[in-house]
Design a protein around this motif. Structure first.
Motif, mmCIF file in Angstrom:
data_model
loop_
_atom_site.group_PDB
_atom_site.id
_atom_site.type_symbol
_atom_site.label_atom_id
_atom_site.label_comp_id
_atom_site.label_asym_id
_atom_site.label_seq_id
_atom_site.Cartn_x
_atom_site.Cartn_y
_atom_site.Cartn_z
ATOM 1 N N GLN A 405 0.830 -1.211 0.000
ATOM 2 C CA GLN A 405 0.000 0.000 0.000
ATOM 3 C C GLN A 405 0.861 1.255 0.000
ATOM 4 O O GLN A 405 0.567 2.231 -0.698
ATOM 5 N N ALA A 406 1.950 1.217 0.787
ATOM 6 C CA ALA A 406 2.844 2.378 0.847
ATOM 7 C C ALA A 406 3.466 2.644 -0.523
ATOM 8 O O ALA A 406 3.580 3.787 -0.963
ATOM 9 N N ARG A 407 3.895 1.550 -1.205
ATOM 10 C CA ARG A 407 4.497 1.718 -2.531
ATOM 11 C C ARG A 407 3.481 2.303 -3.524
ATOM 12 O O ARG A 407 3.808 3.178 -4.328
ATOM 13 N N GLU A 408 2.237 1.831 -3.455
ATOM 14 C CA GLU A 408 1.207 2.340 -4.349
ATOM 15 C C GLU A 408 0.927 3.823 -4.111
ATOM 16 O O GLU A 408 0.746 4.592 -5.056
ATOM 17 N N GLU A 409 0.895 4.205 -2.828
ATOM 18 C CA GLU A 409 0.656 5.615 -2.508
ATOM 19 C C GLU A 409 1.784 6.491 -3.038
ATOM 20 O O GLU A 409 1.557 7.575 -3.570
ATOM 21 N N PHE A 410 3.037 6.010 -2.900
ATOM 22 C CA PHE A 410 4.173 6.781 -3.409
ATOM 23 C C PHE A 410 4.095 6.888 -4.933
ATOM 24 O O PHE A 410 4.305 7.958 -5.513
ATOM 25 N N GLU A 411 3.803 5.754 -5.596
ATOM 26 C CA GLU A 411 3.686 5.762 -7.060
ATOM 27 C C GLU A 411 2.594 6.721 -7.514
ATOM 28 O O GLU A 411 2.770 7.469 -8.478
ATOM 29 N N LYS A 412 1.481 6.668 -6.838
ATOM 30 C CA LYS A 412 0.353 7.528 -7.208
ATOM 31 C C LYS A 412 0.731 9.001 -7.114
ATOM 32 O O LYS A 412 0.466 9.796 -8.018
ATOM 33 N N GLU A 413 1.378 9.360 -5.993
ATOM 34 C CA GLU A 413 1.772 10.764 -5.802
ATOM 35 C C GLU A 413 2.813 11.176 -6.830
ATOM 36 O O GLU A 413 2.751 12.273 -7.420
ATOM 37 N N PHE A 414 3.781 10.293 -7.099
ATOM 38 C CA PHE A 414 4.848 10.612 -8.051
ATOM 39 C C PHE A 414 4.291 10.807 -9.459
ATOM 40 O O PHE A 414 4.592 11.794 -10.138
ATOM 41 N N ILE A 415 3.461 9.857 -9.914
ATOM 42 C CA ILE A 415 2.931 9.929 -11.282
ATOM 43 C C ILE A 415 1.972 11.106 -11.419
ATOM 44 O O ILE A 415 1.972 11.816 -12.427
ATOM 45 N N ARG A 416 1.140 11.358 -10.390
ATOM 46 C CA ARG A 416 0.217 12.502 -10.450
ATOM 47 C C ARG A 416 0.993 13.808 -10.576
ATOM 48 O O ARG A 416 0.647 14.691 -11.370
ATOM 49 N N THR A 417 2.069 13.936 -9.795
ATOM 50 C CA THR A 417 2.888 15.153 -9.836
ATOM 51 C C THR A 417 3.504 15.347 -11.215
ATOM 52 O O THR A 417 3.483 16.453 -11.788
ATOM 53 N N LYS A 418 4.053 14.272 -11.796
ATOM 54 C CA LYS A 418 4.685 14.378 -13.112
ATOM 55 C C LYS A 418 3.649 14.672 -14.203
ATOM 56 O O LYS A 418 3.922 15.413 -15.151
ATOM 57 N N LEU A 419 2.451 14.094 -14.086
ATOM 58 C CA LEU A 419 1.392 14.394 -15.046
ATOM 59 C C LEU A 419 1.001 15.876 -14.979
ATOM 60 O O LEU A 419 0.799 16.527 -16.000
ATOM 61 N N GLU A 420 0.889 16.409 -13.758
ATOM 62 C CA GLU A 420 0.560 17.826 -13.606
ATOM 63 C C GLU A 420 1.647 18.702 -14.210
ATOM 64 O O GLU A 420 1.359 19.697 -14.884
ATOM 65 N N GLU A 421 2.906 18.338 -13.967
ATOM 66 C CA GLU A 421 4.022 19.131 -14.492
ATOM 67 C C GLU A 421 4.015 19.147 -16.021
ATOM 68 O O GLU A 421 4.495 20.107 -16.632
ATOM 69 N N ASN A 422 3.474 18.086 -16.629
ATOM 70 C CA ASN A 422 3.451 17.986 -18.091
ATOM 71 C C ASN A 422 2.058 18.166 -18.662
ATOM 72 O O ASN A 422 1.747 17.681 -19.765
ATOM 73 N N ASP A 423 1.198 18.877 -17.890
ATOM 74 C CA ASP A 423 -0.140 19.242 -18.360
ATOM 75 C C ASP A 423 -0.957 18.008 -18.764
ATOM 76 O O ASP A 423 -1.717 18.030 -19.712
ATOM 77 N N TRP A 424 -0.767 16.912 -18.028
ATOM 78 C CA TRP A 424 -1.502 15.649 -18.237
ATOM 79 C C TRP A 424 -1.294 15.073 -19.646
ATOM 80 O O TRP A 424 -2.142 14.356 -20.163
ATOM 81 N N ASN A 425 -0.157 15.396 -20.221
ATOM 82 C CA ASN A 425 0.229 14.801 -21.504
ATOM 83 C C ASN A 425 0.952 13.485 -21.212
ATOM 84 O O ASN A 425 2.087 13.469 -20.724
ATOM 85 N N VAL A 426 0.277 12.360 -21.515
ATOM 86 C CA VAL A 426 0.798 11.045 -21.131
ATOM 87 C C VAL A 426 2.099 10.725 -21.868
ATOM 88 O O VAL A 426 3.061 10.216 -21.268
ATOM 89 N N SER A 427 2.158 11.009 -23.149
ATOM 90 C CA SER A 427 3.367 10.698 -23.920
ATOM 91 C C SER A 427 4.577 11.450 -23.395
ATOM 92 O O SER A 427 5.661 10.874 -23.211
ATOM 93 N N ARG A 428 4.399 12.749 -23.135
ATOM 94 C CA ARG A 428 5.517 13.550 -22.626
ATOM 95 C C ARG A 428 5.933 13.094 -21.229
ATOM 96 O O ARG A 428 7.121 13.031 -20.910
ATOM 97 N N THR A 429 4.953 12.765 -20.389
ATOM 98 C CA THR A 429 5.250 12.305 -19.035
ATOM 99 C C THR A 429 6.004 10.983 -19.069
ATOM 100 O O THR A 429 6.970 10.784 -18.319
ATOM 101 N N ALA A 430 5.572 10.059 -19.938
ATOM 102 C CA ALA A 430 6.248 8.767 -20.055
ATOM 103 C C ALA A 430 7.709 8.946 -20.447
ATOM 104 O O ALA A 430 8.612 8.278 -19.914
#
Length: 454
Positions: A405-430
């Motif tokens: 659960q802890a790993r999932e929470e960290f992943e969720k926060e990390f990916i959400r932050t990176k998506l926001e930084e890239n305006d929710w552009n999945v290709s650019r975030t990847a």
């Protein structure tokens, strides 16, 4: 040297006025008709126009109307030997500074000209101050939450609906209130701010409604309250959640009836005020605990706005930091400084419990305390140098029941932050985080981030 344009169909008047005005140190131009006058105004940008009313072709009133449509119109003094009082009133209503009769008294005309220039200077200073205020209180940011907020403001501001702004301390609720006022039909009227949390309980009614002489000890004269001062404009009630129930009842009455009495007074005063309220509290919870009136909440909550915390708009942090850096360098007369990439990265990953206000105060400290042109990582406080949001991520992890659960929470926060930084552009975030696009899509779906974005 001030430039005056003399517009009159009589040559002797143009000649005599030109000589007198040049002797007084003014630059002059002349025109014998309205069409020529408008052309000279467009080309030469005079500071003041002496405009005759009765002229062949386009008369002075028509010329005045066209001058008033110009973006930087000069002051206008009308002249006539045959005008009626009605004509003088019409000219004044259309924006003429004054009206003088022929035959002209040159001494009175010069006094009138000097007074017109003083008024013109005040108008120019007022415009300049309003422009500076607008710049100082402009909303900085291009993140999706801020773009959406700006769009909502653009829709709601021109209406007359009351507004309730919610958000954490330091997020910029006052900026939203000022943006609403500046884009409203009341923008040329007063914007009056009241911090309900900063005024003692026994003084807030006097502050809001005013008082009559002798209303209480120390009331040595009549005083207008904030509602009076905001007449035809906007009243911003900041931290309204800290207002007492007694004062809430009186504010509710004003919102319903548009009238009130001053403290110690009996005369009813009618007002036309648009109220914008703001709070960092959950007013629905305050209603449940009996600290806030439900009827007042629904009166204010006609147009609700929520200001996102800084941690939910991380891609704006660099823009805000650079904006504050330039502002404080100018304020302190300091050399222009630069934030290193490492500093910008550290700022972008910090949790910012104090939101934009905390960032603003930090940048001010860095400008004052950092010598040289470059601000490096070593200048930052220890909590920002040590990995930004690591403390918050650790807190989230410790609250979880197991490792998965802890790993999932960290992943969720990390990916959400990176998506926001890239305006929710999945290709650019990847590409940024080094994942295959298809793998990132699966992660987003499994972590529920698509729902969170919506």
């Amino acid at each position: 040297m001030k430039h005056i344009l003399v517009v009159d169909d009589e040559l002797n008047i143009r000649t005599s006025l030109t000589g007198i005005l040049q002797d007084e140190g003014f630059q002059t131009s002349t025109a014998a008709d309205g069409e020529t006058a408008l052309q000279l105004i467009s080309e030469e940008k005079p500071d003041l126009v002496l405009l005759d009313i009765w002229m062949p072709g386009m008369d002075g009133i028509e010329v005045l109307k066209k001058i008033r449509q110009l973006p930087d119109e000069p002051q206008v003094i009308m002249m006539s030997g045959h005008a009626t009082i009605e004509t003088a009133v019409t000219a004044t209503k259309l924006g003429a500074y004054d009206f003088v009769e022929k035959p002209l008294s040159f001494e009175k005309l010069l006094v009138c000209i000097q007074n017109a220039f003083k008024v013109h200077q005040l108008v120019s200073e007022n415009r300049s101050l309003k422009a500076r205020i607008y710049r100082d209180y402009s909303m900085i940011g291009n993140s999706p939450p801020i773009r959406e907020l700006k769009q909502q403001i653009g829709i709601a501001a021109p209406t007359s609906g009351w507004v309730l702004i919610t958000g954490e301390n330091g997020t910029g609720k006052e900026l939203v209130a000022r943006a609403i006022h500046s884009q409203s039909r009341r923008s040329d009227k007063p914007f009056i701010e009241v911090n309900c949390a900063a005024i003692p309980e026994d003084l807030i009614e006097s502050e809001l409604f005013g008082h009559e002489k002798g209303a209480f000890t120390g009331a040595t004269g009549k005083r207008k309250g904030k509602f009076d001062q905001a007449h035809e404009g906007t009243l911003f009630l900041d931290e309204i959640g800290d207002m007492s129930l007694k004062t809430q009842a009186k504010v509710l009455r004003i919102l319903q009836e548009h009238k009130f009495e001053r403290v110690g007074g009996e005369r009813t005063i009618e007002v036309d005020v648009r109220v914008i309220a703001a709070t960092n509290k959950n007013l629905e919870e305050e209603i449940r605990t009996g600290n806030f009136r439900e009827d007042l909440f629904y009166r204010l909550n006609v147009l609700p706005f929520h200001v996102p915390p800084l941690r939910e708009r991380r891609q704006d942090i660099a823009l805000l930091a650079e904006h504050f850096l330039r502002a404080y360098c100018r304020k302190e007369n300091a050399e222009i400084k630069q934030l290193s990439p490492e500093v910008l990265q550290a700022l972008s990953t910090h949790h910012w419990p104090g939101n934009v206000r905390e960032l603003k105060n930090l940048i001010e400290r860095l400008v004052i305390m950092t010598p040289g042109e470059r601000i490096d990582l070593a200048a930052l406080p220890a909590e920002l140098r040590g990995g930004g949001d690591s403390g918050e991520e650790l807190r989230i992890a410790l609250e979880c029941d197991n490792y998965k659960q802890a790993r999932e929470e960290f992943e969720k926060e990390f990916i959400r932050t990176k998506l926001e930084e890239n305006d929710w552009n999945v290709s650019r975030t990847a590409e940024v985080i080094g994942l295959e696009r298809s793998n990132l899509h699966r992660k987003i779906k499994s972590l529920g981030l698509e729902l969170e974005k919506q």
